[in-house]
Design an enzyme around this catalytic site. Structure first.
Site, PDB file in Angstrom:
ATOM      1  N   LYS A   1       0.829  -1.206   0.000  1.00 25.88           N
ATOM      2  CA  LYS A   1       0.000   0.000   0.000  1.00 25.88           C
ATOM      3  C   LYS A   1       0.865   1.259   0.000  1.00 25.88           C
ATOM      4  CE  LYS A   1      -3.666  -0.062   2.689  1.00 25.88           C
ATOM      5  NZ  LYS A   1      -4.795   0.038   1.751  1.00 25.88           N
TER       6      LYS A   1
ATOM      7  N   ARG B   1      -3.112   2.867   8.655  1.00 22.88           N
ATOM      8  CA  ARG B   1      -3.382   1.559   8.049  1.00 22.88           C
ATOM      9  C   ARG B   1      -2.112   0.713   8.026  1.00 22.88           C
ATOM     10  NH1 ARG B   1      -6.382   5.021   4.408  1.00 22.88           N
ATOM     11  NH2 ARG B   1      -8.536   4.305   4.138  1.00 22.88           N
TER      12      ARG B   1
ATOM     13  N   GLY C   1      -5.061 -11.124   7.688  1.00 22.42           N
ATOM     14  CA  GLY C   1      -4.951 -11.449   9.113  1.00 22.42           C
ATOM     15  C   GLY C   1      -4.556 -10.258   9.968  1.00 22.42           C
TER      16      GLY C   1
ATOM     17  N   MET D   1      -4.126  -5.837  11.042  1.00 22.13           N
ATOM     18  CA  MET D   1      -4.933  -4.782  11.670  1.00 22.13           C
ATOM     19  C   MET D   1      -5.926  -4.103  10.730  1.00 22.13           C
ATOM     20  SD  MET D   1      -3.769  -1.375  13.628  1.00 22.13           S
ATOM     21  CE  MET D   1      -4.207  -0.384  12.219  1.00 22.13           C
TER      22      MET D   1
ATOM     23  N   ARG E   1      -4.999  -0.265  -8.338  1.00 21.95           N
ATOM     24  CA  ARG E   1      -4.287  -1.538  -8.473  1.00 21.95           C
ATOM     25  C   ARG E   1      -4.771  -2.222  -9.743  1.00 21.95           C
ATOM     26  NH1 ARG E   1      -7.364  -4.156  -3.244  1.00 21.95           N
ATOM     27  NH2 ARG E   1      -9.456  -3.822  -4.024  1.00 21.95           N
TER      28      ARG E   1
ATOM     29  N   HIS F   1     -11.382 -41.157 -11.203  1.00 24.27           N
ATOM     30  CA  HIS F   1     -11.764 -41.480 -12.572  1.00 24.27           C
ATOM     31  C   HIS F   1     -12.701 -40.418 -13.144  1.00 24.27           C
ATOM     32  CE1 HIS F   1     -14.161 -43.607 -15.662  1.00 24.27           C
ATOM     33  NE2 HIS F   1     -12.960 -44.071 -15.979  1.00 24.27           N
TER      34      HIS F   1
ATOM     35  N   ARG G   1      -4.352 -43.405 -24.583  1.00 22.82           N
ATOM     36  CA  ARG G   1      -4.543 -44.608 -23.770  1.00 22.82           C
ATOM     37  C   ARG G   1      -5.279 -45.638 -24.600  1.00 22.82           C
ATOM     38  NH1 ARG G   1      -5.890 -40.550 -19.074  1.00 22.82           N
ATOM     39  NH2 ARG G   1      -6.679 -39.553 -20.940  1.00 22.82           N
TER      40      ARG G   1
ATOM     41  N   SER H   1       8.358 -39.985 -20.714  1.00 22.15           N
ATOM     42  CA  SER H   1       7.223 -39.108 -20.452  1.00 22.15           C
ATOM     43  C   SER H   1       6.850 -39.281 -18.981  1.00 22.15           C
ATOM     44  CB  SER H   1       6.053 -39.476 -21.365  1.00 22.15           C
ATOM     45  OG  SER H   1       4.963 -38.625 -21.100  1.00 22.15           O
TER      46      SER H   1
ATOM     47  N   GLY I   1       4.766 -39.567 -15.906  1.00 23.17           N
ATOM     48  CA  GLY I   1       3.377 -39.799 -15.500  1.00 23.17           C
ATOM     49  C   GLY I   1       3.291 -39.311 -14.071  1.00 23.17           C
TER      50      GLY I   1
ATOM     51  N   ASP J   1       0.853 -40.986 -11.106  1.00 27.24           N
ATOM     52  CA  ASP J   1       1.356 -42.135 -10.366  1.00 27.24           C
ATOM     53  C   ASP J   1       2.657 -41.806  -9.645  1.00 27.24           C
ATOM     54  OD1 ASP J   1      -0.596 -43.998 -10.557  1.00 27.24           O
ATOM     55  OD2 ASP J   1       0.197 -45.012 -12.312  1.00 27.24           O
TER      56      ASP J   1
ATOM     57  N   CYS K   1       2.948 -36.220 -19.118  1.00 24.48           N
ATOM     58  CA  CYS K   1       1.579 -36.451 -19.566  1.00 24.48           C
ATOM     59  C   CYS K   1       0.621 -36.707 -18.411  1.00 24.48           C
ATOM     60  CB  CYS K   1       1.521 -37.585 -20.590  1.00 24.48           C
ATOM     61  SG  CYS K   1       1.996 -39.182 -19.912  1.00 24.48           S
TER      62      CYS K   1
ATOM     63  N   TYR L   1       8.371 -31.282 -24.075  1.00 21.35           N
ATOM     64  CA  TYR L   1       6.961 -30.981 -24.283  1.00 21.35           C
ATOM     65  C   TYR L   1       6.157 -31.280 -23.031  1.00 21.35           C
ATOM     66  CZ  TYR L   1       6.095 -36.009 -24.857  1.00 21.35           C
ATOM     67  OH  TYR L   1       5.996 -37.356 -24.650  1.00 21.35           O
TER      68      TYR L   1
END
Lengths: 900, 900
Positions: B26, B96, B105, B107, B340, B458, B579, B790, B792, B795, B857, B877
């Site tokens: 501020k 302020r 949180g 004043m 702002r 799923h 898949r 790639s 995963g 998992d 992926c 990628y």
């Protein structure tokens, strides 16, 4: 110039036992024996380097090697006083492969090489025994053509059999000279027909063809597969040993035999073995004649026996270990054909090692190095009488999960096990799988048999923990729990039927085979006085020597004072893992646990937890007391809560039954449905990755508060009674520092409060298990707060591989058989993967806390190979089941000795 | 000498926006505005360094700071032309807090500081409005005593209310001067009673007490917790802003208002906001009076409006972004209180960014940087009319798993969903959880609602994949599948009832709320011509700029040609994950799959696998064709086989029903029992860690052979038709090199055989997923054989943490709320743990194969923060669902720009 062939013989030895790389094991051994003056038939070894050259040149014996072989053959002829191919006094040789490591995938032996139509006559004349010469020739054609010319063995066997049949004979040795002439004729015709050429009459050709065949055998698919499975490099190559033939069947002053320099079963210092007069080695093996005990030689051929005693004693001194030897006597002359360190039982191993030190033959260091740690197991577990065992029907075979022998009547539930035991029966508990609910039944049983589960399944772990024989994953049995039977093949076994299980081999047998506890166990249990047991004295002597060398401390995984007492008797230096949850399954307490889980308000939950406090306090009091001031590592609650509740499918079936039959009252159904609802809410698709370990402690801090209070109240009470107590509180399954800090704050707060209240002084530490990859990866941060690490390698292996050991049976066996996994990572630490994470965790952890204490408390803590790895990582201790403590002490010493 | 206080005002500005560290957000902002000539009420900022000094000295304002505050107060009095505490012309100030990061949180604001019994009279005289002065004084006592003296707010509110009640008033502003006099008297008595001292009359005391209170508020438990949760360091400290008060309620030429420089909903270039004449900021918020549209100012106070236009336009130019501003007009004079960057919808963000470039205000680089990638989601998903939504009852709230709005009639099974859809109905599929069996029903539904499951369940994954709204883990609904209803609180919803779900917020609402597909989706689907859509033009323009900067390629996770076509339309550069198992759930094929699994001979298994070949070949043919020569990464079979079979407990219940009711024929029961036996044999305790991924391929090589054959026959066919095809075959779930090598050998063998048979030429590669910690750890070895990696990360996160996302709900929410996990690792990559393994895998993998292609992926491939991390790791990628492609393109560009 490079040397490719090495001679061995009296007064001329070019190799020694240090040259296994180029001479192979057998060649080095023959050279060594020759070198120390043992009478060995002379010969020479064509080196592994020659083999590699041969293979590199596309399967051609290089001229330089060929020349050298011929030079050495000449030397051999001179030493033997006979000549290869000589029609008067022909030299016969054996040709054997021999690589650095013993490889059953490779070429068989060729004996009697050097015989042909001409020399067979010479041999007949020289020996005065034409039948003997023909028999040698027949055997050569058979072996040579099979190994070198690819003529199938069974075709020769057919010829031999049809000859015996036509003459009405049943044994080879009954064949007459005429019959042998006919056999040889038929053999030669067979070779011509199948190999498309004659059996070679040129003896030098025979030799070079045999050498080539040995070299070629290095690259047969069978040999390649064997090497792959046994991690033997492909570029070692094999050596070829060409050695003068000697004949134990040369007449009444010839003999052949095998023996050990000491008793390999119990280690007693006595020549042990058997022999046959006028016989060949294969006659001893074939069992057509019964050999005599080796001691009889003293009567039959005393001079030779005297010499044998002297030679074998020298061999033992030379190799500083029990020797397993083969010998042949030809016309009163003794030849040693082989010597090697003898295989022995655990008991013999301990006895021999200690005896050799006491005889002044070897050092303590050597003694500690020469006993296979796992073999100590054999000294601890009940044993079957082998002879009696052979008379019982084998029902099935499973995974040998916890060694030892047990017999008992079959029961199918834990409650039945307890009830039958209380009626004085011995039982074997047979289950699909076991769960913590079955602990009381497992404890009441002689042994455990499960149809499913792997080497770290509940039954396996608890079996080893309890020192009880267990066979798990026994797919050959099919349970019918309703009928209280199991099926094994066509055999149905019912409740109450006797079976015997051998947890060392995985065999399930029908009927009762008597067992006895091992002598050492009887001493540990106080049933035999230690001073009355010689084997116990030797056992503890060996382990005390091991203690002089090892760096690693050895602790026990023990949950009960009884476990702790046994561990202590075996030399445990503390408890590395006391699980608190087994204590919860006690009948008195389970209701409070269930009520706690099912509580719908925090107040109710707290109320039931508080009821557990006095039980837990007593548990810890007893445990601390049993460990007499040694450190005790206590793990806070670990298993998922639904383990304490009935199974979903069982409830579903029960409800359906009550509904469909109309027998259930609406209230009962309603109650069960509510329970089901809670069970379903708590059930998890993958409990191993679910709400357990410190995740319970973080979400239900009141449980950890209770456990901390019980631990410190027990500790303070003992401290007041003047006892020393060293509690180490261990937080399970953290994934990083914040979970640990959360739990540590609770534990320290309660500890300080209790200690202040008692006005006691307790040295305690708070540490964590490293059993999740992320905990290992973030070890530097974790060690900022954790005062010790303990690797939980069971879970760490499962998460690092992403494999549940219990579910994996479908592919794990396939992986092991096909060499995709070199070893079972659930038995020995996977150094490349899990080991890498352990290394990382130790290094990173000590980077922020240099004096971080690090141990291991998974099953691997009792595995010798893993212990060697842990020593190399600089761990402070390993923790294993009470019964594995001796193994760990010995393995920890060997870890140091093998490096030095 | 160190400086602790910084002035801001016309012609004298000591700070700027670069000084957030010491002035707080501020303070820096006020200084910046003052510095560029915007009329801001003057004031000064006490720095964060002063705060830290204050806290270090135990809560005492150091003399040096006190001195400097007084010096700056003098400057402020001069600039304001008024003096603090002056009885004629008193200066009033606001106080302020303001730290570097916004912290709710901390004043609250204190307004009107400087009033006391004396100055309130001066203010009354000066303003000619005694009621106004008294009201200001009352508010000061209330705020100050609450914040500084800990007198509870509600006590003041009670006094005020009882005064209004006794006067029969309902609004504060109706209170008379006399009533306010009485309120002030009561307030002061209250302060004396509760705080034990008088409300301070010394205005300098007021100021220093207020400054101390701000400093102290840095360390309230609430602030500490907030910082912990938001990862804000504890040592930043807060600044204090002391600023001259201005009053929008000073009379008929005063006003207050808020606004945006552009329309934050759609981005249109127009001043957008509202204001109130003769009012204070809190009046606008309180809603007691209805504010006017900001455009009305042109009529009511034209000069001020003109000035406002100019100032806000300058602010926008200065900050190069849409501004969200607050202003007050006191007696015709305009003051800016705050500006702002304005929050905006996704559509507005895109429009504004592109407009600003086209207006020449900002660069393309800036435009690409300023749009929050996730906000693009809003442009893609169907939307509810907000006003209509507010009229519907909220039934429950779950996890916002897949964004977008959907309305439909409730159905409870996948088959019903398809059937109703075929009858022309719109449905929402409501399930306890979904499984691959439900795919056809999910596809037929408008949206998906599940009672259980997490963000990677799923339903969630497939929902995002399909671009369908989904709410999962909605614990507030209780399913009764038998009755085909669900319960939400007291409301019962039956099959066929209309509900609406907002997958962006997780809200489940009763009734049908109309939705419309977003304009961009309509263009992508070809329902609107692209040249007719301005927002589509801007959307693609922005993304094309992003493409100029990014290093990472962006690919799609797509299993079907339809997915592939959409992905391509969104700019995918290939398929990163196709898949193959979803293809198996098709009704035509499922019987063969089941037969394959249940086969008791290899021949039968093979027979059924062969029947799948033509289907798979067609799948791949279509997929390759849709991707027009871009690379297509196909993963071999991954899920555990029991996913294709009925559930164990369902079968058990069915059997029990048939048995108990006596309705089932013995044959039927027998058949079901045999099926159950097979299901039980295949069922796993922890399927995630079980027999799946390449473990299937290793044990059933014939499945992989069939898949490889299908892929290469399809590829060769297309090649013959003149199409370009780039297949990349990906092996899932390896734990090390041997599994990969095993699978690669099969794939390459089949590929070469098919390619030779067709006489085609196909460039293909074989690589692997890295989704198990051990695969990452042993990456150097794996890369010797694997041509690409790639990650995963779904998992990999589960195994690295040892946490199943679907099971974890019980503790994951707790972990997130309590800050044990800073973020959900299943949504954004856990850099410390999983990220460390990824880094290791990339480095080690490229150590043996320098040109190793590496992608990702998992779900994280569509998460902007994770994309930035992947860019930093040097990945080639990212692959994400078709609908996340725009997000990924933008995030990948920002990854580069944020670093430069």
């Amino acid at each position: 110039m490079k040397k490719y062939v090495y001679f061995f013989g009296k007064d001329n030895v070019e190799g020694n036992r240090g040259m296994r790389d180029i001479l192979g094991g057998k060649g080095a051994n023959l050279a060594e024996m020759s070198g120390i003056g043992v009478p060995v038939p002379p010969g020479f070894t064509v080196s592994t380097e020659a083999c590699n050259l041969y293979l590199a040149e596309g399967g051609r014996i290089p001229d330089v090697v060929r020349e050298e072989i011929l030079t050495h053959l000449a030397k051999l002829e001179k030493a033997a006083g006979r000549t290869l191919g000589d029609s008067e006094n022909p030299l016969l040789v054996s040709v054997r492969s021999g690589s650095k490591f013993s490889m059953p995938g490779m070429m068989d032996t060729i004996l009697n090489l050097g015989l042909n139509e001409k020399t067979v006559k010479g041999l007949a004349a020289k020996s005065g025994n034409r039948r003997f010469a023909l028999d040698c020739y027949r055997r050569l054609i058979h072996m040579f053509s099979d190994v070198v010319l690819d003529v199938p063995k069974k075709e020769f066997e057919k010829i031999l059999k049809s000859r015996k049949d036509s003459e009405g004979l049943s044994n080879d040795f009954e064949l007459t000279e005429e019959a042998l002439d006919a056999v040889i004729r038929d053999y030669k015709a067979l070779v011509q027909k199948i190999a498309g050429k004659d059996f070679p009459q040129n003896v030098t050709d025979q030799l070079f063809l045999a050498v080539s065949a040995v070299f070629n055998s290095w690259n047969t698919p069978r040999a390649i597969t064997y090497r792959k499975l046994n991690h033997i490099p492909n570029d070692l190559g094999t050596a070829v040993n060409v050695q003068m033939m000697v004949f134990g069947n040369f007449g009444e002053t010839s003999a052949t035999g095998v023996g050990f320099t000491r008793n390999p079963a119990n280690g007693a210092k006595e020549l042990y073995g058997e022999y046959l007069m006028n016989a060949q080695g294969e006659d001893v093996v074939a069992g057509t004649r019964t050999p005599s005990p080796i001691q009889n030689m003293a009567r039959e051929i005393p001079v030779v026996f005297e010499e044998l005693l002297k030679i074998t004693s020298n061999l033992e001194n030379h190799y500083q270990d029990i020797q397993d030897f083969e010998f042949t006597v030809q016309e009163g002359r003794l030849y040693m054909l082989q010597t090697r360190n003898g295989k022995r039982t655990g008991q013999a191993a301990v006895t021999i090692a200690v005896d050799l030190v006491e005889e002044g033959l070897i050092s303590k260091k050597k003694a500690v190095s020469m006993v296979e740690p796992d073999s100590l197991n054999q000294l601890l577990h009940p044993v079957f009488d082998l002879e009696e065992k052979s008379r019982h029907e084998e029902l099935a075979k499973g995974l040998a999960a916890s060694p030892g022998a047990a017999a008992g009547q079959v029961v199918f539930t834990a409650d039945d096990a307890v009830e039958w035991k209380n009626r004085g029966k011995k039982v074997i508990l047979v289950r699909g799988e076991t769960s913590p609910d079955d602990i009381h039944g497992m404890s009441a049983s002689q042994g455990i048999l499960t149809a499913t589960g792997g080497m770290t399944s509940h039954a396996a772990v608890v079996g080893r923990q309890m020192g009880k024989p267990a066979i798990v994953g026994c797919g050959g049995i099919v349970l019918n729990e309703e009928k209280q039977t199991f099926q094994a093949g066509s055999r149905t076994v019912s409740q109450g039927d006797w079976i015997s299980i051998d947890g060392t081999t995985g065999e399930v047998l029908l009927g009762e085979i008597k067992t006895r506890p091992s002598e050492i166990i009887q001493v540990v249990r106080g049933e035999i006085k230690s001073e009355d047991s010689e084997i116990f004295r030797k056992f503890t002597t060996l382990l005390s020597w091991a203690d002089e060398f090892r760096r690693l401390d050895v602790r026990a995984n023990a949950d009960t004072p009884e476990d702790a007492r046994i561990a202590f008797a075996f030399g445990a230096q503390g408890i590395g893992l006391a699980r608190t949850e087994h204590m919860f399954f006690d009948r008195e307490r389970l209701p409070f646990i269930k009520a706690m889980i099912l509580a719908d308000t925090e107040a109710k939950r707290k109320e039931n937890i508080d009821k557990l406090l006095p039980f837990q306090r007593q548990d810890f009091y007893d445990l601390f007391k049993a460990m007499k001031g040694n450190p005790v590592t206590i793990r806070t609650l670990d298993p998922p809560l639904h383990e304490f509740l009935p199974k979903k499918e069982d409830l579903m079936v029960e409800i359906t039954e009550l509904k469909v039959s109309g027998k259930g009252s609406p209230e009962k159904i309603k109650e069960l449905e509510q329970l089901l609802e809670r069970v379903v809410a708590l059930s998890e698709f993958n409990p191993m990755l679910g709400h357990r370990g410190c995740r319970l402690g973080v979400t239900f801090p009141e449980i950890i508060e209770m456990q901390a209070r019980a631990i410190f109240e027990a500790a303070c009470q003992l401290a007041k009674e003047g006892e020393k107590v060293l509690p180490e509180i261990m937080v399970p399954l953290i994934g990083g520092k914040p979970e640990f800090t959360n739990q540590k704050e609770i534990i320290v707060r309660v500890a300080e409060e209790v200690i202040a209240r008692f006005g006691a002084r307790i040295d305690y530490t708070v540490g964590t298990m490293i059993e999740i990859p992320r905990a290992a990866i973030t070890a530097a941060e974790v060690a900022e707060e954790a005062e010790f690490f303990s690797f939980g390698t069971n879970d760490l292996t499962q998460t690092t591989f992403g494999v549940s050991r219990d579910d994996g049976a479908a592919f794990i066996n396939h992986y092991l058989i096909h060499g995709i996994w070199p070893d079972d990572p659930f038995q020995t630490v996977d150094i490349k993967g899990v080991g890498e994470l352990m290394k990382w965790a130790v290094e990173k952890g000590r980077s922020t806390r240099p004096d971080l204490k690090v141990g291991i408390c998974g099953v691997h803590g009792g595995d010798p190979r893993s212990i060697v790895f842990c020593d190399g990582l600089g761990l402070n201790y390993v923790s294993c089941s009470a019964y594995q403590i001796p193994i760990a002490r010995l393995a920890a010493a060997q870890a140091v000795l093998n490096l030095s």
